[in-house]
Scaffold this motif. Structure first.
Motif, mmCIF file in Angstrom:
data_model
loop_
_atom_site.group_PDB
_atom_site.id
_atom_site.type_symbol
_atom_site.label_atom_id
_atom_site.label_comp_id
_atom_site.label_asym_id
_atom_site.label_seq_id
_atom_site.Cartn_x
_atom_site.Cartn_y
_atom_site.Cartn_z
ATOM 1 N N TYR A 174 0.859 -1.179 0.000
ATOM 2 C CA TYR A 174 0.000 0.000 0.000
ATOM 3 C C TYR A 174 0.896 1.230 0.000
ATOM 4 O O TYR A 174 1.604 1.494 0.967
ATOM 5 N N LYS A 175 0.865 1.974 -1.107
ATOM 6 C CA LYS A 175 1.788 3.079 -1.302
ATOM 7 C C LYS A 175 1.069 4.422 -1.260
ATOM 8 O O LYS A 175 -0.127 4.527 -1.548
ATOM 9 N N THR A 181 6.548 5.811 -1.045
ATOM 10 C CA THR A 181 6.429 5.751 0.414
ATOM 11 C C THR A 181 5.317 4.795 0.820
ATOM 12 O O THR A 181 4.219 4.832 0.263
ATOM 13 N N ASP A 182 5.601 3.936 1.798
ATOM 14 C CA ASP A 182 4.589 2.998 2.283
ATOM 15 C C ASP A 182 3.502 3.726 3.066
ATOM 16 O O ASP A 182 3.763 4.701 3.775
ATOM 17 N N ASN A 183 2.289 3.216 2.950
ATOM 18 C CA ASN A 183 1.153 3.680 3.753
ATOM 19 C C ASN A 183 0.802 2.636 4.794
ATOM 20 O O ASN A 183 1.014 1.435 4.582
ATOM 21 N N ASP A 184 0.232 3.078 5.901
ATOM 22 C CA ASP A 184 -0.345 2.145 6.858
ATOM 23 C C ASP A 184 -1.459 2.854 7.622
ATOM 24 O O ASP A 184 -1.653 4.068 7.479
ATOM 25 N N ASN A 230 11.665 -0.084 9.143
ATOM 26 C CA ASN A 230 12.065 1.239 9.638
ATOM 27 C C ASN A 230 12.254 2.274 8.532
ATOM 28 O O ASN A 230 12.969 3.264 8.708
ATOM 29 N N LYS A 231 11.610 2.038 7.392
ATOM 30 C CA LYS A 231 11.635 3.025 6.313
ATOM 31 C C LYS A 231 10.634 4.141 6.615
ATOM 32 O O LYS A 231 9.776 4.015 7.483
ATOM 33 N N SER A 232 10.737 5.224 5.859
ATOM 34 C CA SER A 232 9.781 6.313 5.994
ATOM 35 C C SER A 232 8.392 5.826 5.587
ATOM 36 O O SER A 232 8.224 5.212 4.530
ATOM 37 N N ILE A 233 7.395 6.075 6.435
ATOM 38 C CA ILE A 233 6.027 5.661 6.120
ATOM 39 C C ILE A 233 5.041 6.768 6.494
ATOM 40 O O ILE A 233 5.318 7.610 7.348
ATOM 41 N N ASN A 234 3.905 6.754 5.820
ATOM 42 C CA ASN A 234 2.784 7.630 6.154
ATOM 43 C C ASN A 234 1.709 6.782 6.820
ATOM 44 O O ASN A 234 1.298 5.755 6.271
ATOM 45 N N VAL A 235 1.257 7.206 7.982
ATOM 46 C CA VAL A 235 0.297 6.421 8.755
ATOM 47 C C VAL A 235 -0.915 7.276 9.083
ATOM 48 O O VAL A 235 -0.780 8.420 9.530
#
Length: 609
Positions: A174-175, A181-184, A230-235
C-alpha cells in the motif's frame, strides 16, 4: 461443523471520498489476528489491488467460509463475489457499516448466509468455533426461509485485549500517491460521541466511545515500523474521533517524541477538539501528527444545525489557526447538496475554506446511507430516487433536493474542487510547512507533487463522471479563473516559498502563459518573472496578447481520449511560439527547467548533510 479455512475479502468498487480514508482493510486484519489460532488457514485478499480472478483465488485457497466486509458502494460487487463463493461450496458471511444497517436486505439474497452486525472479532470467532449461528450474539441469519436476528453483542470494552492487526498476512504494498512511500493505518479508539445525522458511525458503535491505552498503541506503532523495515512511512489514525480522549493523545505524543520514528501521521479529528486543546495540537505537530481532516461541512449555520454537527464558524477558525501556527496541515470536508442548499450557497464553500485557512478541502455530495437519521428522513418523504448502490459514493446525487437538479449538484462538486485547488492553495501548503521544516521546497519536488495531484484528480474524475466528463472539465475551467490568485501571489511572493534561484537566473524576465482550452472555453495561467522574483501569477479567462512564451493545451484529449486528439494536443502546444523571439524565450524556459532537474537529480545521488 467448525469452519477451518477462512478467506477474508475486501471487494473492489470503493470510490468517492470514503476511498481516500479506507485504503487498507485494517478491520479484516483485526479479524484475522483474532481468529488465527482457531483455524487451519486464514487469508486476506484485497480485490481493489489483486489482479487474479476471484474464481482462481477460491480454487487456490478452497475456503469453507468466505467473509466479506463492505460499504454501500461495494454492495453489488460483494454479491457477485459471494455468488462465486457459494457456487464453490463455501458459506458466506458479510459485515461492515452497510450490512449492519440493512441485514434483512442482505439476507434476501440467496448467496448470503450470515450477517455480522457491529464489531466482528468475537462474533466471527464464535461462528467459526460453533459452525452454526444459533445463539451467537450479533448474528443475523436465515432459518427455513425466515430471517432471524440474534441479540446485539455488547461492545468490546478493553481494546488493549485485542491482538494487533495481522499485517503479516498482507499480500500487497500500500503506497502513497508518490508510489514510493509505504502507507499504513492504525486506530487508537472505536466509536464516536458525535451525533451527525449523515454519519454511519452511530449505527455501528451506538455512540459508545472506547480507547486503547497510549502504551498499547505505541507498542503497535513500533511493531509497524519494524514491519516496514524502519523506512519512511505515512500512517493514518483512522479513528472517527482521534482526539476523543485528549489525555491519552497527549501521552501518546510524549511516547512518539521519545522514540523519534521516521513516520508522518494524519488523523481524523473534530474541529471543536482542535479548537479547545491548542497545547495538545502543538504537541501533536511536534510528534509528527501533521495532517488533520475535520468535518467542516458548511459555513452556513443552518446546515450545521440541520446535520446536528454541534460546531460553529468560530470553532472552525480557531481549530484551523491552532493547526497552522504549529506547521500542521488543516484539511476539511464539506457536504454539498443538502436539501435546502442553493447554488450561490454552495459556490461560497471553497471561498470560505480559503478564508479560514484550510490547506486541503474535499467537497462530497450529501449521501443518505442506510442506518442514518438522514436516510430515514429522506426515505420517509420518498425523495431517494437512486436504486444503484454503486452511486452512493458521495460523488453522485441520489435524492431530490428543493432547488437543484442531480446534474447541477454533481457539477457543483466539480466547481468547488476547482475553485479551492488553485495554485494559491498549493503555495499556501508550502508556506505553512516551512514553519516546521525551515526550508524551501525545490521547484522539481513541487512540480512532481502537482503532476501526481493532477493525475489523481483526472483518473478519479473520469471514473466517477465518465458519462459527462467533458462537461465537468468545462465546469472545472469556469471555476478555475480567479483574481484572488494574483492578489495572493503578489502578497506572498512565490520565490519566498519555493527555491527558484537557479530557474529564475536562467529564465530571466518573462511573461509565460499556459492556456487550457476545451471547445470555446479557455483559461490561462500567466507567470510574470524577473531574474530574481516571480512578481505574480494570474489565472484568467481567455489569453493575454503580450506574453513572451505561450504553451497551449487542448483538453479534448481528456474529454475524448483518442490517439488523434493526443497528437493534435502535442502539435497545438507550441502553436503560438512561432516568432524568433518567442522560440528563444521558450528555449530559455526549457533550459531553466533542465537545470532544475539536473540539480535535483544530483542532490538525490549526493544528498547534502
Amino acid at each position: 461443523m467448525r469452519f477451518k479455512r477462512i478467506l477474508l475479502v475486501k471487494p473492489s468498487g470503493r470510490k468517492g471520498l470514503s476511498f481516500a480514508f479506507d485504503l487498507i482493510p485494517i478491520g479484516l486484519e483485526y479479524i484475522a489476528a483474532y481468529i488465527e489460532d482457531a483455524v487451519d488457514e486464514v487469508h486476506i485478499v484485497d480485490m481493489e489491488l489483486d489482479r487474479r480472478k476471484f474464481q482462481d483465488i477460491i480454487s487456490l485457497y478452497c475456503p469453507d467460509l468466505v467473509g466479506i466486509s463492505l460499504s454501500a458502494t461495494e454492495h453489488n460487487e460483494a454479491l457477485r463475489l459471494a455468488k462465486i463463493a457459494k457456487k464453490n461450496g463455501a458459506m458466506t458471511v458479510i459485515g461492515g457499516y452497510h450490512p449492519t444497517s440493512v441485514p434483512d436486505l442482505m439476507l434476501s439474497y440467496p448467496q448470503i448466509d450470515f450477517v455480522i452486525r457491529g464489531e466482528g472479532e468475537q462474533t466471527i470467532r464464535e461462528l467459526i468455533e460453533h459452525g452454526t449461528p444459533e445463539n451467537i450474539l450479533g448474528v443475523s441469519y436465515k432459518k427455513n426461509g425466515i430471517v432471524l436476528h440474534n441479540d446485539d453483542r455488547p461492545k468490546i470494552e478493553n481494546l488493549d485485549n485485542l491482538p494487533f492487526p495481522a499485517r503479516n498476512l498482507r499480500q500487497y504494498q500500500y503506497k502513497s500517491q508518490n508510489r514510493t512511500t509505504d502507507n499504513d493505518v492504525i486506530v487508537m479508539s472505536r466509536g464516536c460521541n458525535g451525533s451527525c445525522s449523515f454519519c454511519c458511525e452511530p449505527s455501528m458503535s451506538s455512540g459508545c466511545l472506547r480507547f486503547r491505552s497510549p502504551e498499547n498503541v505505541m507498542q503497535e506503532i513500533l511493531e509497524m515500523a519494524k514491519y516496514h523495515q524502519n523506512k519512511s512511512i505515512n500512517v493514518m489514525f483512522a479513528d472517527p474521533n482521534f482526539i476523543g480522549n485528549p489525555s491519552g493523545v497527549d501521552r501518546l505524543c510524549d511516547l512518539l517524541i521519545e522514540h523519534n520514528l521516521n513516520i508522518e501521521f494524519s488523523a481524523l479529528v473534530r474541529a471543536d477538539a482542535m479548537a479547545k486543546y491548542p497545547d495538545i495540537v502543538k504537541k501533536m505537530c511536534r510528534a509528527g501528527i501533521l495532517k488533520f481532516e475535520m468535518g467542516i461541512e458548511s459555513p452556513n449555520p443552518r446546515d450545521l444545525k440541520s446535520t446536528r454537527k454541534g460546531i460553529t464558524n468560530g470553532i472552525h477558525r480557531e481549530a484551523v489557526k491552532n493547526i497552522r501556527e504549529n506547521g500542521g496541515r488543516p484539511g476539511g470536508t464539506f457536504v454539498i447538496g443538502l436539501p435546502d442548499q442553493t447554488i450561490d450557497e454552495i459556490k461560497a464553500f471553497p471561498t470560505y475554506a480559503k478564508e479560514i485557512g484550510l490547506t486541503a478541502a474535499a467537497f462530497g455530495i450529501a449521501t443518505p446511507f442506510p442506518g442514518t437519521g438522514f436516510y430515514k428522513e429522506l426515505d420517509e418523504q420518498g425523495l431517494i430516487f437512486e436504486k444503484n448502490w454503486d452511486n452512493f459514493d458521495e460523488m453522485h446525487s441520489v435524492y431530490k433536493t428543493k432547488h437543484l437538479s442531480k446534474e447541477t449538484v454533481e457539477e457543483m462538486a466539480t466547481y468547488c474542487m476547482a475553485k479551492f485547488w488553485n495554485l494559491d492553495t498549493f503555495i499556501d501548503q508550502e508556506m505553512v510547512a516551512q514553519k516546521r521544516t525551515m526550508r524551501k521546497k525545490t521547484m522539481v519536488d513541487f512540480a512532481r507533487e502537482r503532476i501526481l495531484n493532477l493525475g489523481f484528480m483526472t483518473n478519479n474524475g473520469n471514473e466517477l463522471q465518465k458519462d459527462n466528463f467533458g462537461q465537468h472539465i468545462k465546469t472545472f475551467l469556469d471555476a478555475y479563473a480567479d483574481p484572488r490568485v494574483e492578489k495572493y501571489t503578489r502578497t506572498v511572493g512565490i520565490h519566498e516559498v519555493l527555491d527558484l534561484k537557479r530557474l529564475l537566473r536562467v529564465l530571466g524576465a518573462q511573461k509565460i502563459q499556459c492556456s487550457l482550452s476545451l471547445d470555446d472555453v479557455t483559461v490561462s495561467f500567466v507567470f510574470k518573472t524577473t531574474s530574481k522574483t516571480v512578481e505574480y501569477i494570474q489565472v484568467i479567462y481567455g489569453r493575454h496578447d503580450d506574453s513572451t512564451i505561450n504553451l497551449d493545451v487542448d483538453l479534448k484529449c481528456l474529454a475524448e481520449p483518442h490517439i488523434s486528439n493526443l497528437l493534435k494536443t502535442s502539435a497545438f502546444l507550441f502553436s503560438h511560439n512561432l516568432s524568433i523571439k518567442k522560440i528563444w524565450s521558450t528555449f530559455k524556459l526549457f533550459a531553466a527547467i533542465g537545470t532544475e532537474v539536473i540539480s535535483s537529480n544530483l542532490q538525490t545521488v549526493h544528498p547534502q548533510n
